[in-house]
Design a protein around this motif. Structure first.
Motif, PDB file in Angstrom:
ATOM      1  N   CYS A  81       0.693  -1.214  -0.117  1.00  0.00           N
ATOM      2  CA  CYS A  81       0.008   0.133   0.002  1.00  0.00           C
ATOM      3  C   CYS A  81       0.973   1.519   0.050  1.00  0.00           C
ATOM      4  O   CYS A  81       0.511   2.245  -0.492  1.00  0.00           O
ATOM      5  CB  CYS A  81      -1.014  -0.071   1.277  1.00  0.00           C
ATOM      6  N   ASN A 103      -9.807   2.993   1.565  1.00  0.00           N
ATOM      7  CA  ASN A 103      -9.340   2.330   2.707  1.00  0.00           C
ATOM      8  C   ASN A 103      -7.917   1.581   2.080  1.00  0.00           C
ATOM      9  O   ASN A 103      -8.247   0.690   1.126  1.00  0.00           O
ATOM     10  CB  ASN A 103     -10.138   1.383   3.328  1.00  0.00           C
ATOM     11  N   GLU A 105      -5.678  -1.522   3.098  1.00  0.00           N
ATOM     12  CA  GLU A 105      -5.317  -2.560   4.162  1.00  0.00           C
ATOM     13  C   GLU A 105      -4.153  -3.737   3.639  1.00  0.00           C
ATOM     14  O   GLU A 105      -4.349  -4.283   2.554  1.00  0.00           O
ATOM     15  CB  GLU A 105      -6.488  -3.395   4.605  1.00  0.00           C
ATOM     16  N   SER A 146      -8.938   4.694   6.057  1.00  0.00           N
ATOM     17  CA  SER A 146      -8.053   4.096   7.052  1.00  0.00           C
ATOM     18  C   SER A 146      -6.880   3.541   6.428  1.00  0.00           C
ATOM     19  O   SER A 146      -6.908   2.934   5.120  1.00  0.00           O
ATOM     20  CB  SER A 146      -8.762   3.018   7.694  1.00  0.00           C
ATOM     21  N   ARG A 147      -5.841   3.365   6.887  1.00  0.00           N
ATOM     22  CA  ARG A 147      -4.586   2.805   6.181  1.00  0.00           C
ATOM     23  C   ARG A 147      -3.892   1.790   7.474  1.00  0.00           C
ATOM     24  O   ARG A 147      -3.432   2.269   8.339  1.00  0.00           O
ATOM     25  CB  ARG A 147      -3.738   3.937   5.960  1.00  0.00           C
ATOM     26  N   ILE A 148      -3.988   0.436   7.150  1.00  0.00           N
ATOM     27  CA  ILE A 148      -3.358  -0.396   8.137  1.00  0.00           C
ATOM     28  C   ILE A 148      -2.486  -1.482   7.353  1.00  0.00           C
ATOM     29  O   ILE A 148      -2.560  -1.861   6.225  1.00  0.00           O
ATOM     30  CB  ILE A 148      -4.622  -1.503   8.501  1.00  0.00           C
ATOM     31  N   ASN A 149      -1.359  -1.805   8.158  1.00  0.00           N
ATOM     32  CA  ASN A 149      -0.291  -2.646   7.828  1.00  0.00           C
ATOM     33  C   ASN A 149       0.058  -2.126   6.170  1.00  0.00           C
ATOM     34  O   ASN A 149       0.018  -3.197   5.518  1.00  0.00           O
ATOM     35  CB  ASN A 149      -0.856  -3.795   7.721  1.00  0.00           C
ATOM     36  N   GLN A 150       0.606  -0.980   6.107  1.00  0.00           N
ATOM     37  CA  GLN A 150       0.891  -0.708   4.587  1.00  0.00           C
ATOM     38  C   GLN A 150       2.236  -1.265   3.884  1.00  0.00           C
ATOM     39  O   GLN A 150       2.484  -1.453   2.900  1.00  0.00           O
ATOM     40  CB  GLN A 150       1.166   0.810   4.500  1.00  0.00           C
ATOM     41  N   CYS A 155      -2.027  -5.042  -1.109  1.00  0.00           N
ATOM     42  CA  CYS A 155      -2.738  -3.931  -0.491  1.00  0.00           C
ATOM     43  C   CYS A 155      -4.319  -4.328  -0.988  1.00  0.00           C
ATOM     44  O   CYS A 155      -4.562  -4.522  -2.096  1.00  0.00           O
ATOM     45  CB  CYS A 155      -2.385  -2.743  -1.210  1.00  0.00           C
TER      46      CYS A 155
END
Length: 352
Positions: A81, A103, A105, A146-150, A155
């Motif tokens: 991501c 979003n 993830e 939201s941005r998680i574990n980029q 992605c």
């Protein structure tokens, strides 16, 4: 009063054959039963058709340009991501950073079971009215921006992007390719292999089928460009007062590998995933209708009268054919003539 009743009984707009001139036969009785059964079948079909109605399809000019239209997306790209840049630009040169609402993830890349991979997407069928009404469960994504574990290998991109109802495109590219960015994706990290779970326009109905749903592309080329061209038709479904205002689209695709100039070593294009869309100036309206009750009654009367007339002619033709092939004696077998006619009565002898 009695004279009036007799007059009513005597009057008949459709005069019948007198009993003494009628002839009974097994063939005639069987034809009568078959005619009534066939008439009841047609009556049952017509009543069912009236209750169920019919589907009417019309095209009208769409004179409304919406500014609150959304693109709904749910897909996986085989690239971290942190390396992905998303952007929307329409024909008015209005740009929108899709990353502000989508979003991101980070996950491990996988292709869900049943997806069509590397297949040409050249067929789409308009869903039926009943199917749309049953599956028209409107939904929204639970979160946005939201941005998680980029840093994960792949992605998961999902969410809704607000756009104008004009020609434009949604782009997924690597950071530093085609746009100025603080970071630049290494050439070796580019990978635009992707799997699309959902891609639709307008209100989000997750259970309605779209051409890009459950599809994907796999490539080993670093400079691969996937281009999807969509022609979107606003569509209104209406049944029993329930309206489903959505959009359907046809799709063509064009995929190529971006070449590098041998002298300047510059790319002659921008690798990435492009969703180009164009809205048609017409709107398709699919609604369930029912003919007026008076027209239904007239139609039933016409059909019943036509069946009786046709049955009478067919029976006469059948009798004629029997006479031709088997003779009049064979045809007269089993006939029963009612008594009471003028010729059946014996006249009294005249006395001298």
């Amino acid at each position: 009063m009695e004279s009036f009743t007799k007059r009513v009984k005597t009057f008949d707009a459709f005069p019948k054959v007198d009993p003494q001139h009628q002839v009974r036969s097994k063939r005639g009785g069987l034809s009568t039963i078959l005619t009534y059964l066939f008439g009841l079948l047609i009556l049952w079909i017509e009543i069912g058709g009236y209750i169920g109605g019919y589907v009417d399809r019309q095209f009208v000019v769409d004179n409304v340009v919406r500014s609150d239209l959304t693109i709904n997306i749910d897909m996986i790209v085989a690239m971290p991501c942190a390396f992905i840049h998303t952007n929307v630009e329409d024909i008015t040169r209005d740009r929108f950073l899709a990353g502000e609402t989508l979003n991101f993830e980070g996950i491990n890349f996988f292709i869900p079971l049943g997806f069509k991979i590397n297949n040409p997407i050249d067929f789409h069928q308009t869903p039926d009215l009943d199917e749309v009404v049953q599956e028209s469960l409107r939904a929204e994504f639970r979160q946005s921006s939201s941005r998680i574990n980029q840093g994960a290998p792949a992605c998961h991109i999902f969410g809704s992007i607000p756009v104008n109802q004009v020609k434009g495109d949604f782009r997924i590219t690597g950071k530093g390719f085609g746009y100025r960015d603080r970071s630049h994706v290494p050439f070796e990290a580019l990978n635009f292999t992707h799997a699309i779970q959902e891609f639709s326009y307008g209100d989000f109905f997750p259970y309605l089928n779209n051409p890009l749903d459950a599809t994907g592309k796999v490539t080993n080329e670093k400079l691969q460009a996937f281009v999807y061209h969509a022609r979107v038709v606003p569509t209104l479904y209406e049944k029993l007062g329930l309206e489903v205002d959505t959009n359907q689209y046809s799709l063509t695709e064009n995929h190529y590998v971006v070449k590098t100039d041998e002298i300047s070593r510059k790319l002659q294009g921008i690798p990435g995933i492009y969703f180009r869309y164009e809205f048609e100036p017409i709107k398709m309206i699919i609604r369930e209708k029912r003919i007026p009750f008076f027209q239904f009654i007239v139609r039933i009367g016409t059909i019943c009268g036509g069946i009786l007339v046709a049955a009478g002619y067919l029976f006469k033709l059948y009798e004629k054919l029997l006479v031709i092939f088997f003779g009049k004696k064979f045809v007269d077998q089993g006939k029963e003539k009612k008594e009471g006619g003028l010729l059946d009565k014996r006249l009294p002898k005249m006395s001298d």
